[in-house]
Motif scaffolding. Sequence first.
Motif, PDB file in Angstrom:
ATOM      1  N   CYS A 466     -13.676 -21.243  -2.033  1.00  0.00           N
ATOM      2  CA  CYS A 466     -12.960 -20.858  -0.945  1.00  0.00           C
ATOM      3  C   CYS A 466     -12.111 -19.401  -1.088  1.00  0.00           C
ATOM      4  O   CYS A 466     -12.197 -18.883  -2.113  1.00  0.00           O
ATOM      5  CB  CYS A 466     -11.514 -21.780  -0.540  1.00  0.00           C
ATOM      6  SG  CYS A 466     -12.385 -23.427   0.092  1.00  0.00           S
ATOM      7  N   THR A 467     -12.026 -18.658   0.228  1.00  0.00           N
ATOM      8  CA  THR A 467     -11.514 -17.454   0.154  1.00  0.00           C
ATOM      9  C   THR A 467     -10.062 -17.352   0.894  1.00  0.00           C
ATOM     10  O   THR A 467      -9.678 -18.029   1.461  1.00  0.00           O
ATOM     11  CB  THR A 467     -12.370 -16.686   1.011  1.00  0.00           C
ATOM     12  OG1 THR A 467     -12.452 -16.986   2.490  1.00  0.00           O
ATOM     13  CG2 THR A 467     -13.893 -16.556   0.458  1.00  0.00           C
ATOM     14  N   GLY A 468      -9.734 -16.050   0.447  1.00  0.00           N
ATOM     15  CA  GLY A 468      -8.398 -15.792   1.110  1.00  0.00           C
ATOM     16  C   GLY A 468      -8.220 -14.261   1.292  1.00  0.00           C
ATOM     17  O   GLY A 468      -9.382 -13.661   1.113  1.00  0.00           O
ATOM     18  N   ILE A 469      -6.978 -13.677   1.496  1.00  0.00           N
ATOM     19  CA  ILE A 469      -6.913 -12.213   1.958  1.00  0.00           C
ATOM     20  C   ILE A 469      -5.612 -11.689   1.015  1.00  0.00           C
ATOM     21  O   ILE A 469      -4.652 -12.218   1.201  1.00  0.00           O
ATOM     22  CB  ILE A 469      -6.721 -11.906   3.442  1.00  0.00           C
ATOM     23  CG1 ILE A 469      -7.772 -12.420   4.189  1.00  0.00           C
ATOM     24  CG2 ILE A 469      -6.405 -10.482   3.373  1.00  0.00           C
ATOM     25  CD1 ILE A 469      -9.087 -11.867   3.996  1.00  0.00           C
ATOM     26  N   LYS A 470      -6.097 -10.904   0.246  1.00  0.00           N
ATOM     27  CA  LYS A 470      -5.151  -9.891  -0.597  1.00  0.00           C
ATOM     28  C   LYS A 470      -4.726  -8.852   0.147  1.00  0.00           C
ATOM     29  O   LYS A 470      -5.367  -8.228   0.492  1.00  0.00           O
ATOM     30  CB  LYS A 470      -5.535  -9.874  -2.069  1.00  0.00           C
ATOM     31  CG  LYS A 470      -4.585  -8.831  -2.766  1.00  0.00           C
ATOM     32  CD  LYS A 470      -5.427  -8.728  -4.355  1.00  0.00           C
ATOM     33  CE  LYS A 470      -4.526  -7.784  -5.127  1.00  0.00           C
ATOM     34  NZ  LYS A 470      -4.942  -7.558  -6.376  1.00  0.00           N
ATOM     35  N   ILE A 471      -3.365  -8.701   0.603  1.00  0.00           N
ATOM     36  CA  ILE A 471      -2.896  -7.744   1.221  1.00  0.00           C
ATOM     37  C   ILE A 471      -2.003  -6.845   0.375  1.00  0.00           C
ATOM     38  O   ILE A 471      -0.972  -7.184  -0.308  1.00  0.00           O
ATOM     39  CB  ILE A 471      -1.850  -8.341   2.311  1.00  0.00           C
ATOM     40  CG1 ILE A 471      -2.996  -9.268   3.128  1.00  0.00           C
ATOM     41  CG2 ILE A 471      -1.341  -7.247   3.441  1.00  0.00           C
ATOM     42  CD1 ILE A 471      -1.860  -9.956   4.290  1.00  0.00           C
ATOM     43  N   THR A 472      -2.282  -5.555   0.423  1.00  0.00           N
ATOM     44  CA  THR A 472      -1.617  -4.403  -0.183  1.00  0.00           C
ATOM     45  C   THR A 472      -0.976  -3.412   0.827  1.00  0.00           C
ATOM     46  O   THR A 472      -1.565  -3.253   1.885  1.00  0.00           O
ATOM     47  CB  THR A 472      -2.203  -3.859  -1.323  1.00  0.00           C
ATOM     48  OG1 THR A 472      -3.556  -3.312  -0.761  1.00  0.00           O
ATOM     49  CG2 THR A 472      -2.683  -4.740  -2.636  1.00  0.00           C
ATOM     50  N   LYS A 473       0.041  -2.799   0.390  1.00  0.00           N
ATOM     51  CA  LYS A 473       0.737  -1.980   1.447  1.00  0.00           C
ATOM     52  C   LYS A 473       0.934  -0.623   0.795  1.00  0.00           C
ATOM     53  O   LYS A 473       1.525  -0.514  -0.413  1.00  0.00           O
ATOM     54  CB  LYS A 473       2.369  -2.693   1.771  1.00  0.00           C
ATOM     55  CG  LYS A 473       3.033  -1.656   2.873  1.00  0.00           C
ATOM     56  CD  LYS A 473       4.163  -2.331   3.195  1.00  0.00           C
ATOM     57  CE  LYS A 473       4.841  -1.465   4.134  1.00  0.00           C
ATOM     58  NZ  LYS A 473       6.412  -2.158   4.480  1.00  0.00           N
ATOM     59  N   THR A 474       0.632   0.325   1.405  1.00  0.00           N
ATOM     60  CA  THR A 474       0.877   1.591   0.962  1.00  0.00           C
ATOM     61  C   THR A 474       1.310   2.631   2.092  1.00  0.00           C
ATOM     62  O   THR A 474       0.812   2.833   3.097  1.00  0.00           O
ATOM     63  CB  THR A 474      -0.707   2.442   0.794  1.00  0.00           C
ATOM     64  OG1 THR A 474      -1.279   1.741  -0.493  1.00  0.00           O
ATOM     65  CG2 THR A 474      -0.439   3.893   0.248  1.00  0.00           C
ATOM     66  N   GLY A 475       2.725   2.748   1.662  1.00  0.00           N
ATOM     67  CA  GLY A 475       3.654   3.430   2.878  1.00  0.00           C
ATOM     68  C   GLY A 475       3.326   2.529   4.187  1.00  0.00           C
ATOM     69  O   GLY A 475       4.087   1.380   3.891  1.00  0.00           O
ATOM     70  N   LYS A 482     -10.682  -9.259   1.355  1.00  0.00           N
ATOM     71  CA  LYS A 482     -11.199 -10.939   0.774  1.00  0.00           C
ATOM     72  C   LYS A 482     -11.554 -11.109  -0.281  1.00  0.00           C
ATOM     73  O   LYS A 482     -12.104 -10.482  -1.212  1.00  0.00           O
ATOM     74  CB  LYS A 482     -12.457 -10.877   1.720  1.00  0.00           C
ATOM     75  CG  LYS A 482     -12.704 -12.583   1.760  1.00  0.00           C
ATOM     76  CD  LYS A 482     -14.098 -12.808   2.702  1.00  0.00           C
ATOM     77  CE  LYS A 482     -13.725 -12.729   4.121  1.00  0.00           C
ATOM     78  NZ  LYS A 482     -14.803 -13.246   5.256  1.00  0.00           N
ATOM     79  N   ILE A 483     -10.796 -12.219  -0.851  1.00  0.00           N
ATOM     80  CA  ILE A 483     -11.014 -12.515  -2.403  1.00  0.00           C
ATOM     81  C   ILE A 483     -11.263 -14.116  -2.435  1.00  0.00           C
ATOM     82  O   ILE A 483     -11.125 -14.841  -1.387  1.00  0.00           O
ATOM     83  CB  ILE A 483      -9.684 -11.917  -3.107  1.00  0.00           C
ATOM     84  CG1 ILE A 483      -8.336 -12.878  -2.299  1.00  0.00           C
ATOM     85  CG2 ILE A 483      -9.316 -10.592  -3.039  1.00  0.00           C
ATOM     86  CD1 ILE A 483      -7.973 -14.142  -2.903  1.00  0.00           C
ATOM     87  N   ASP A 484     -11.751 -14.238  -3.903  1.00  0.00           N
ATOM     88  CA  ASP A 484     -12.004 -15.654  -3.928  1.00  0.00           C
ATOM     89  C   ASP A 484     -10.677 -16.383  -4.522  1.00  0.00           C
ATOM     90  O   ASP A 484     -10.340 -16.038  -5.580  1.00  0.00           O
ATOM     91  CB  ASP A 484     -13.064 -15.560  -5.210  1.00  0.00           C
ATOM     92  CG  ASP A 484     -13.389 -16.825  -5.912  1.00  0.00           C
ATOM     93  OD1 ASP A 484     -12.782 -17.953  -5.327  1.00  0.00           O
ATOM     94  OD2 ASP A 484     -13.950 -17.105  -6.828  1.00  0.00           O
ATOM     95  N   CYS A 485     -10.073 -17.198  -3.627  1.00  0.00           N
ATOM     96  CA  CYS A 485      -8.984 -17.853  -3.881  1.00  0.00           C
ATOM     97  C   CYS A 485      -9.182 -18.857  -5.119  1.00  0.00           C
ATOM     98  O   CYS A 485      -8.155 -19.499  -5.564  1.00  0.00           O
ATOM     99  CB  CYS A 485      -8.188 -18.241  -2.687  1.00  0.00           C
ATOM    100  SG  CYS A 485      -8.932 -19.759  -1.954  1.00  0.00           S
TER     101      CYS A 485
END
Length: 520
Positions: A466-475, A482-485
């Motif tokens: 199953c997949t998930g979403i890895k969110i990073t913030k730059t400014g 999309k990542i393999d959760c």
Amino acid sequence: MSILVFSLSNCRVDPKLTDRYGADVAWTSEKNLQLYLNSFYPLIGQSYYTSAVEMDAYADLLKMNTPVDNVNQAIFGSVTISPSNNMLGNWDWGYSWVKNCNEFLEGLEKYGGDLPADAVARAGAEVKWFRAYVYFEMAKRYGATLLLKDKLTMDPNFKLGTPDECWNFIEKDLDSAAAHLPVTVLAGEKGKLTKGAAYGLKARAMLYAKRWKKASDAVEALDALKQYDLYPNYGELFTLRRAGNEVNKESIVEFGFSSPDFGYSFDYFYCPPGDKGYAQVSPTENLVGAYQMADGTDFSWDNATMAAKPYEGREPRFYASVLYNGAAWKGRTVETFEGGVDGFAFGGGTTCTGYYMRKLFDGSKKTQTDGFLPGDLTYYFMRYAEVLLIYAEAMAEQGSIDKALTALNKVRARAGFTTPVTAGSKDEFMRLLRHERMVELAFEGHRFWDLRRWGLAKTVLNNTNCTGIKITKTGTDWNYEKIDCDNGKKRVYPEKYDRFPIPTVEIQRNPLCEQFPEWK
């Protein structure tokens, strides 16, 4: 995870000294009869949605965030189903409850002569409904090849019944229940079984039995009662509580709670860290990506416009069901980005998919500052939206695509869609139906069993991740990856899981009970 508190004060109790009460005590008055009947109702919701959420984590809708969680151990094959170990089995549970039902029905026949005839008929109908429910829950697991017992006996020698015998038994109990249950109940009896409950469970059972005409007939009988309809607002539906006394025609069978004396601790275990919850479970991108745009088009990360603002312009059920990065919640903003208050990580205590549940939580309480009290939202064992989807599937299987679409589009219209979907064939319709059940019934425990009965579990849940979403913030910029959760692990679902094995202990104690060929 339920909380139950009893309080006794200023009471004098003069108990009779005895090691047991006679079997006839329950039948001495209608009040005692009702107390006996009440002992069966915890079968349908005393733990709120805990078991339903766990079942959806066995499927592809939810992911338990702690790697060593029992569900994760099972879906990745670290712990496997066998005749001696089945984490999803209910054989002993089922026959214990069948015995309880049979004891009640025999006692009613033996001792109920002094009670009003209508009370006796209704009581028998309620318990036959529960017996049918127990057998249905077993039939889901063991392929409707069961030891059918309608009388008390100490004889362990029972032959396995055929699937037809099993479904006939369930159908007979539900038909009897429908004949004697009331159409409506008094306000003080809210939550007690009705004719609609019997027709609704029959529709569900006949769907699993692939008795399409009987499933659709049961829905039509339910509709003829003119008691049920969709609640106008999907999100508000799951914020109703028994104490509010709201009119809710969508509820067919429910379990009510009262805080703090009789509540549940569901939110405490599943809410995000920013709520001071334990964050044990998170929706997968497999589910989140299935929520369409408000205009009915499919969401896609390959669409640059959608991907730039993935949580804008989605259908209302998305906002009612999922907590996502940037969502307004309990007077704060949810932060599921890496380093946010609600975090992102593998290892437990935070999301590994980028999301949390919203549906089923009580968002009116700021638990991050005020703490948790026992919850008291209503649990729906069956609601009218499910019945409409049962009817849609059953009619499609009978070749009536127009009637199937009418029922399906009624569910979608409540979800805010203004353009009806169409289908030119049964296969095309079934793709629509499977999508709708996935989204409409999310977190209600149907998905695993749906995939299994459709014959899709061995492909959707085997050798997949199953997949998930890895969110990073730059400014002020957001990056969505999309990542393999499942963190590199593959899910395991052998084909023989489509029918669970008879427990070893049953084979050993019953010489007439033979193990299924695929489990020998």
